[in-house]
Design a protein around this motif. Structure first.
Motif, PDB file in Angstrom:
ATOM      1  N   LYS A  59       9.774  -8.204  -1.568  1.00 37.11           N
ATOM      2  CA  LYS A  59      10.491  -8.925  -0.484  1.00 37.11           C
ATOM      3  C   LYS A  59      10.385  -8.186   0.638  1.00 37.11           C
ATOM      4  N   TRP A  60      10.187  -6.912   0.961  1.00 38.54           N
ATOM      5  CA  TRP A  60      10.061  -6.210   2.295  1.00 38.54           C
ATOM      6  C   TRP A  60       8.864  -6.894   2.881  1.00 38.54           C
ATOM      7  N   ILE A  61       7.686  -6.854   2.158  1.00 42.31           N
ATOM      8  CA  ILE A  61       6.454  -7.302   2.661  1.00 42.31           C
ATOM      9  C   ILE A  61       6.523  -8.869   3.271  1.00 42.31           C
ATOM     10  N   LEU A  62       7.265  -9.623   2.343  1.00 41.86           N
ATOM     11  CA  LEU A  62       7.599 -11.038   2.813  1.00 41.86           C
ATOM     12  C   LEU A  62       8.270 -11.189   3.802  1.00 41.86           C
ATOM     13  N   GLN A  63       9.310 -10.598   4.039  1.00 43.18           N
ATOM     14  CA  GLN A  63      10.165 -10.560   5.056  1.00 43.18           C
ATOM     15  C   GLN A  63       9.289 -10.120   6.262  1.00 43.18           C
ATOM     16  N   GLY A  64       8.510  -9.163   6.438  1.00 42.09           N
ATOM     17  CA  GLY A  64       7.813  -8.709   7.444  1.00 42.09           C
ATOM     18  C   GLY A  64       6.930  -9.787   7.772  1.00 42.09           C
ATOM     19  N   LEU A 108       1.380  -5.651  -4.417  1.00 43.46           N
ATOM     20  CA  LEU A 108       0.279  -6.189  -3.653  1.00 43.46           C
ATOM     21  C   LEU A 108      -0.509  -7.234  -4.452  1.00 43.46           C
ATOM     22  N   GLN A 109      -0.910  -7.015  -5.755  1.00 47.98           N
ATOM     23  CA  GLN A 109      -1.658  -7.831  -6.623  1.00 47.98           C
ATOM     24  C   GLN A 109      -0.915  -9.179  -6.793  1.00 47.98           C
ATOM     25  N   ARG A 110       0.505  -9.105  -7.152  1.00 48.98           N
ATOM     26  CA  ARG A 110       1.454 -10.114  -7.395  1.00 48.98           C
ATOM     27  C   ARG A 110       1.255 -10.861  -6.074  1.00 48.98           C
ATOM     28  N   LEU A 111       1.578 -10.630  -4.943  1.00 50.92           N
ATOM     29  CA  LEU A 111       1.320 -11.285  -3.560  1.00 50.92           C
ATOM     30  C   LEU A 111      -0.041 -12.008  -3.423  1.00 50.92           C
ATOM     31  N   GLU A 112      -1.133 -11.283  -3.966  1.00 51.64           N
ATOM     32  CA  GLU A 112      -2.297 -11.957  -4.025  1.00 51.64           C
ATOM     33  C   GLU A 112      -2.536 -13.077  -4.945  1.00 51.64           C
ATOM     34  N   ALA A 113      -1.939 -12.929  -5.943  1.00 47.20           N
ATOM     35  CA  ALA A 113      -1.884 -14.065  -6.892  1.00 47.20           C
ATOM     36  C   ALA A 113      -1.280 -15.308  -6.573  1.00 47.20           C
ATOM     37  N   GLN A 114      -0.117 -14.872  -5.526  1.00 48.87           N
ATOM     38  CA  GLN A 114       0.637 -16.122  -5.046  1.00 48.87           C
ATOM     39  C   GLN A 114      -0.227 -16.710  -3.773  1.00 48.87           C
ATOM     40  N   GLY A 115      -1.343 -15.994  -3.243  1.00 48.74           N
ATOM     41  CA  GLY A 115      -2.100 -16.625  -2.341  1.00 48.74           C
ATOM     42  C   GLY A 115      -1.461 -16.310  -1.001  1.00 48.74           C
ATOM     43  N   ILE A 116      -0.647 -15.117  -0.940  1.00 42.60           N
ATOM     44  CA  ILE A 116       0.060 -14.809   0.184  1.00 42.60           C
ATOM     45  C   ILE A 116      -0.831 -13.662   0.933  1.00 42.60           C
ATOM     46  N   LEU A 117      -1.555 -12.731   0.074  1.00 49.25           N
ATOM     47  CA  LEU A 117      -2.405 -11.873   0.527  1.00 49.25           C
ATOM     48  C   LEU A 117      -3.775 -12.012   0.078  1.00 49.25           C
ATOM     49  N   GLU A 118      -4.885 -11.572   0.727  1.00 45.39           N
ATOM     50  CA  GLU A 118      -6.188 -11.726   0.360  1.00 45.39           C
ATOM     51  C   GLU A 118      -6.689  -9.979   0.108  1.00 45.39           C
ATOM     52  N   ALA A 119      -7.298  -9.756  -0.779  1.00 41.99           N
ATOM     53  CA  ALA A 119      -7.854  -8.269  -0.890  1.00 41.99           C
ATOM     54  C   ALA A 119      -9.140  -8.294  -0.499  1.00 41.99           C
ATOM     55  N   ARG A 120      -9.673  -7.649   0.588  1.00 43.88           N
ATOM     56  CA  ARG A 120     -10.919  -7.605   1.196  1.00 43.88           C
ATOM     57  C   ARG A 120     -11.438  -6.061   0.793  1.00 43.88           C
ATOM     58  N   PRO A 121     -12.946  -5.936   0.116  1.00 47.46           N
ATOM     59  CA  PRO A 121     -13.220  -4.649  -0.319  1.00 47.46           C
ATOM     60  C   PRO A 121     -13.588  -3.791   0.547  1.00 47.46           C
ATOM     61  N   LYS A 122     -13.129  -2.627   0.258  1.00 45.94           N
ATOM     62  CA  LYS A 122     -13.308  -1.563   1.489  1.00 45.94           C
ATOM     63  C   LYS A 122     -12.412  -1.692   2.717  1.00 45.94           C
ATOM     64  N   SER A 123     -11.407  -2.678   2.561  1.00 41.28           N
ATOM     65  CA  SER A 123     -11.026  -2.892   4.072  1.00 41.28           C
ATOM     66  C   SER A 123      -9.477  -2.884   3.838  1.00 41.28           C
ATOM     67  N   GLY A 124      -8.749  -3.467   2.875  1.00 43.71           N
ATOM     68  CA  GLY A 124      -7.468  -3.720   2.535  1.00 43.71           C
ATOM     69  C   GLY A 124      -6.847  -4.855   2.412  1.00 43.71           C
ATOM     70  N   TYR A 125      -5.524  -5.151   2.332  1.00 46.22           N
ATOM     71  CA  TYR A 125      -4.868  -6.470   2.158  1.00 46.22           C
ATOM     72  C   TYR A 125      -4.605  -7.171   3.365  1.00 46.22           C
ATOM     73  N   TYR A 126      -4.874  -8.381   3.437  1.00 47.08           N
ATOM     74  CA  TYR A 126      -4.549  -9.082   4.668  1.00 47.08           C
ATOM     75  C   TYR A 126      -3.799 -10.318   4.402  1.00 47.08           C
ATOM     76  N   VAL A 127      -2.889 -10.770   5.339  1.00 52.49           N
ATOM     77  CA  VAL A 127      -2.136 -11.925   5.244  1.00 52.49           C
ATOM     78  C   VAL A 127      -3.005 -13.268   5.344  1.00 52.49           C
ATOM     79  N   THR A 128      -2.757 -14.166   4.316  1.00 53.21           N
ATOM     80  CA  THR A 128      -3.431 -15.384   4.302  1.00 53.21           C
ATOM     81  C   THR A 128      -2.751 -16.560   5.019  1.00 53.21           C
ATOM     82  N   HIS A 129      -1.371 -16.474   4.867  1.00 51.73           N
ATOM     83  CA  HIS A 129      -0.611 -17.689   5.277  1.00 51.73           C
ATOM     84  C   HIS A 129       0.682 -17.466   5.622  1.00 51.73           C
ATOM     85  N   PRO A 130       1.235 -18.000   6.572  1.00 48.62           N
ATOM     86  CA  PRO A 130       2.553 -17.885   6.881  1.00 48.62           C
ATOM     87  C   PRO A 130       3.619 -17.983   5.640  1.00 48.62           C
TER      88      PRO A 130
END
Length: 469
Positions: free
Chosen positions: A10-15, A48-70
């Motif tokens: 919820k905190w990440i989504l609000q951010g 983070l993995q749950r948010l990635e499963a929803q298509g909100i975040l994208e995991a990039r190897p050796k870089s981290g998690y990125y926002v994919t969509h508003p």
């Protein structure tokens, strides 16, 4: 109960909503999140993995998690139109005749009967066999089966609403309950505040009863806007407000407690009835929020619900708690329905008493959550999408496309390909939301439905380019 990984989600989504991390932005590292939020690495990774499963975040190897969509961009109308009579589009009748309210492919075989339905059918069968002598020649009592009302009161208590069976009346579904509520507290010509976008079934009832609607803007994450409702109430005399605070259709919004209390305060100040459509509450993936009715100290909230969204749409059993109008509602039930099926009520009461309903909800919540996540991944790849809701319950997501995409015009083209869409204008008195679509995750994403879903992006591209010839 809300787990720590859910709190982090919820905190990440609000951010993301607040543009702290806009699309393409990298989130803080796992180590930074662990330190800042005082969480274990496993908890952070799970969120983070749950948010990635929803298509909100994208995991990039050796870089981290990125926002994919508003995430959950508000969908709010800036202008509130005056009250108006309601005329429901013939398109709704077409969709209902196709049994397509919650399915892209309504004629597709739904698969095996769920475990809960097998158990429920057995309970109903036993109740029917218990009917003795000429019992079948008598009507049910007006309020409905006492044992079913007792089980519903116990279920309500587990959600934080203390009520008794005498405050409940059985109906033939939630639509019937809403009909009784409006009949009990309104007269023809009265103004009723409704959500925009909101449930088309309510609009049908307003048309039938000769009531006027004033649309109150909503956001796709928190429901009806109390400040917009206050603007409405200062301009017009509103007899009742119909709203669905828990995972409402079409967006799946969950109204925060602060907004619920604010709406009750406004209802008290303006002497307005609140009609609560609580039908989706039991579908919450991680929590079943208490109803607004639990906060009602003035007997002005009429709660309406049924089993149709949480158990079976074929089970035409609902209930209503009518507050100061309860006696009148029971009388109106006699006029509109006379009585409910006794053996059906007794079977459902036994199903609840044996723990069958609670067990079913635990399984169903997990199933619906997984289906939602699969839909989110698909929607994140669709063209011309401006926003879509990511509900924590309910059965559907609300998708908003760029303004030049006309979903209403796509309807008949989609039918030619065997796909039934639910266009946005169905959820409005004024016919707005032509660039919006409600899409459900109520059914399994099997091969055929995924094929149907894959056809929608191409329809969108053609709608953006111009009419299909």
């Amino acid at each position: 109960m809300t787990y720590r990984y859910q709190q982090l989600e919820k905190w990440i989504l609000q951010g993301i909503r607040d543009q702290r991390w806009p699309p393409g932005e990298r989130l803080p590292s796992i180590r930074e999140l662990c330190e800042y939020k005082q969480l274990s690495k496993a908890t952070v990774m799970h969120a983070l993995q749950r948010l990635e499963a929803q298509g909100i975040l994208e995991a990039r190897p050796k870089s981290g998690y990125y926002v994919t969509h508003p995430a959950n961009t508000p969908s709010v109308s800036s202008r509130i139109a005056p009250p108006r009579p309601v005329t429901v589009s013939d398109l709704l009748l077409d969709i209902m005749q196709r049994s397509a309210a919650f399915d892209l492919l309504p004629m597709l075989n739904a698969g095996d009967l769920p475990v809960a339905m097998v158990s429920l059918n057995r309970c109903i069968g036993r109740a029917l066999r218990r009917q003795k002598g000429s019992a079948h020649q008598y009507y049910d009592q007006p309020a409905g089966d006492a044992e079913l009302r007792k089980q519903l009161a116990l279920h309500a208590a587990r959600r934080g609403w203390s009520t008794g069976r005498d405050q409940l009346c059985i109906t033939s579904g939630c639509q019937h309950a809403l009909f009784l509520a409006l009949m009990a507290c309104c007269e023809p010509g009265d103004v009723i505040a409704v959500e925009a976008p909101g449930f088309y079934g309510v609009l049908q009832l307003l048309q039938q009863l000769g009531l006027k609607a004033v649309e109150v803007p909503t956001t796709i994450d928190s429901g009806m806007d109390p400040e917009a409702l206050e603007q409405v109430l200062t301009k017009w005399k509103v007899r009742a407000c119909v709203l669905s605070p828990a995972f409402s259709t079409p967006s799946g919004a969950l109204m925060p407690e602060q907004s619920r209390r604010r709406i009750l305060e406004l209802a008290s100040r303006h002497d307005m009835a609140v009609i609560e459509d609580d039908i989706y509450a039991d579908t919450g993936f991680t929590e079943t929020p208490p109803p607004i009715k639990a906060l009602d100290t003035e007997e002005r909230v009429i709660l309406c619900s049924s089993f149709s969204k949480s158990l079976s749409r074929d089970l035409r059993l609902g209930w209503i708690s009518g507050a100061r109008w309860h006696e009148r509602i029971q009388h109106l039930k006699l006029v509109t329905q006379l009585a409910s099926s006794r053996y059906l009520q007794q079977g459902v009461a036994e199903f609840m008493a044996d723990g069958g309903y609670a067990s079913h909800l635990r399984r169903q919540r997990s199933v619906l959550s997984a289906r939602r996540d699969q839909l989110m991944r698909e929607l994140s790849r669709w063209p011309h999408v401006q926003s879509f809701s990511r509900p924590a319950g309910g059965l559907a997501s609300w998708v908003e496309f760029s303004p030049d995409v006309d979903v209403l015009a796509m309807y008949h083209q989609a039918l030619k390909q065997g796909v039934v869409l639910t266009p946005g204008p169905l959820f409005s008195v004024s016919g707005q939301y032509r660039n919006c679509l409600r899409i459900s995750f109520a059914h399994p994403w099997d091969e055929k439905r995924l094929e149907a879903l894959a056809k929608v992006p191409q329809l969108i591209r053609h709608a953006k380019a111009g009419p299909i010839l």
